[in-house]
Design a protein around this motif. Sequence first.
Motif, PDB file in Angstrom:
ATOM      1  N   PHE A  35     -32.093  23.282  34.933  1.00 12.80           N
ATOM      2  CA  PHE A  35     -32.013  24.084  36.082  1.00 12.80           C
ATOM      3  C   PHE A  35     -31.183  25.500  35.531  1.00 12.80           C
ATOM      4  O   PHE A  35     -30.614  25.336  34.453  1.00 12.80           O
ATOM      5  N   ASP A  36     -31.528  26.447  36.202  1.00 14.48           N
ATOM      6  CA  ASP A  36     -31.030  27.786  35.721  1.00 14.48           C
ATOM      7  C   ASP A  36     -30.482  28.590  36.548  1.00 14.48           C
ATOM      8  O   ASP A  36     -30.601  28.270  37.837  1.00 14.48           O
ATOM      9  N   TRP A  81     -23.950  30.799  33.578  1.00 18.28           N
ATOM     10  CA  TRP A  81     -23.565  31.943  33.184  1.00 18.28           C
ATOM     11  C   TRP A  81     -22.161  32.535  33.167  1.00 18.28           C
ATOM     12  O   TRP A  81     -21.710  32.159  34.247  1.00 18.28           O
ATOM     13  N   ARG A  82     -21.653  33.095  32.105  1.00 18.83           N
ATOM     14  CA  ARG A  82     -20.190  33.420  32.248  1.00 18.83           C
ATOM     15  C   ARG A  82     -19.979  34.853  31.712  1.00 18.83           C
ATOM     16  O   ARG A  82     -20.270  35.103  30.562  1.00 18.83           O
ATOM     17  N   SER A  83     -19.318  35.612  32.413  1.00 19.26           N
ATOM     18  CA  SER A  83     -19.072  36.975  32.037  1.00 19.26           C
ATOM     19  C   SER A  83     -17.589  37.186  32.250  1.00 19.26           C
ATOM     20  O   SER A  83     -16.954  36.884  33.108  1.00 19.26           O
ATOM     21  N   VAL A  84     -16.948  37.604  31.075  1.00 23.89           N
ATOM     22  CA  VAL A  84     -15.606  37.817  30.968  1.00 23.89           C
ATOM     23  C   VAL A  84     -15.194  39.387  30.595  1.00 23.89           C
ATOM     24  O   VAL A  84     -15.765  39.814  29.918  1.00 23.89           O
ATOM     25  N   TYR A  85     -14.222  39.470  31.196  1.00 23.04           N
ATOM     26  CA  TYR A  85     -13.535  41.110  31.204  1.00 23.04           C
ATOM     27  C   TYR A  85     -12.132  41.026  31.173  1.00 23.04           C
ATOM     28  O   TYR A  85     -11.366  40.380  31.556  1.00 23.04           O
ATOM     29  N   ILE A 106     -23.024  28.968  38.522  1.00 25.47           N
ATOM     30  CA  ILE A 106     -23.421  27.615  38.121  1.00 25.47           C
ATOM     31  C   ILE A 106     -24.799  27.253  38.965  1.00 25.47           C
ATOM     32  O   ILE A 106     -24.605  27.622  40.223  1.00 25.47           O
ATOM     33  N   PRO A 107     -25.875  26.804  38.426  1.00 21.34           N
ATOM     34  CA  PRO A 107     -27.130  26.516  39.265  1.00 21.34           C
ATOM     35  C   PRO A 107     -26.544  25.520  40.446  1.00 21.34           C
ATOM     36  O   PRO A 107     -25.850  24.647  40.009  1.00 21.34           O
ATOM     37  N   GLY A 108     -27.374  25.524  41.691  1.00 23.06           N
ATOM     38  CA  GLY A 108     -27.112  24.451  42.757  1.00 23.06           C
ATOM     39  C   GLY A 108     -27.453  23.144  42.550  1.00 23.06           C
ATOM     40  O   GLY A 108     -26.906  22.351  42.894  1.00 23.06           O
ATOM     41  N   MET A 109     -28.569  23.116  41.713  1.00 22.38           N
ATOM     42  CA  MET A 109     -28.951  21.825  41.160  1.00 22.38           C
ATOM     43  C   MET A 109     -29.260  20.778  42.195  1.00 22.38           C
ATOM     44  O   MET A 109     -28.671  19.822  42.498  1.00 22.38           O
ATOM     45  N   GLN A 110     -29.925  21.290  43.262  1.00 22.00           N
ATOM     46  CA  GLN A 110     -30.231  20.601  44.781  1.00 22.00           C
ATOM     47  C   GLN A 110     -31.951  19.806  44.286  1.00 22.00           C
ATOM     48  O   GLN A 110     -32.916  20.534  43.841  1.00 22.00           O
TER      49      GLN A 110
END
Length: 222
Positions: A35-36, A81-85, A106-110
């Motif tokens: 999953f993406d 995906w993780r974006s940190v500021y 986070i992908p829904g993974m359905q």
Amino acid sequence: MTLSRRSLLAAGATGTLAMTAGCIDFVLGNGPLEFDSDRVAPSDDALTETGYQEKDATEETIERTIELPGGVEREIRAAIWRSVYTKEVEYAGQTNEGAAFAAISIPGMQVAGRSLNPLDELSNKELLERFLEQVPNENGGISNITHTDSFGLDILGDGRKVDVFAGESQFEGETIDIELKLTSFDHEGDLLVLLGTYPKMLTAESANAEQLMESVTHPLSS
């Protein structure tokens, strides 16, 4: 063969998986189901206005074993995906990266109407505990976290519940109060988690965290 989250959602509409090569490998146990997710991030204008700078933006993979009907175990793989500021703030005469903001997708993974995402049932407090370690804190960890308030913000075209938490950290041997704000919701097939942390005494950062939340774009164009 990587099978995208969106093709899986389409396949799940009929209640069965389409027999693509990726699905066949998954069913037979010859490969994981993948999953993406799409990246979520604050706008450049909001980052400039609040003084935050991007510290890290990464796509990382988690793996999990699930149990299918009949007790059969299979592997799934999800790209998050993780974006940190971060922002340098002044406290007790010193300047360091004392405020941070994270945007996580986070992908829904359905699959066939069933969620395979282990985070779906977590409360905001549990999500905070899960992702807090990924937010930089030069003063060490944050402890004694308690829920103090909830309010609403308009984010990505809808009203979202934001939970406020209080915690404690250490600075030069002194205990300081930390405030944390977190919201989580489903959008365009992904679970989004937005988290801001800062010393409670820096009241301007409370408004900045909200501005960053309200400004996010998802899915973010490449």
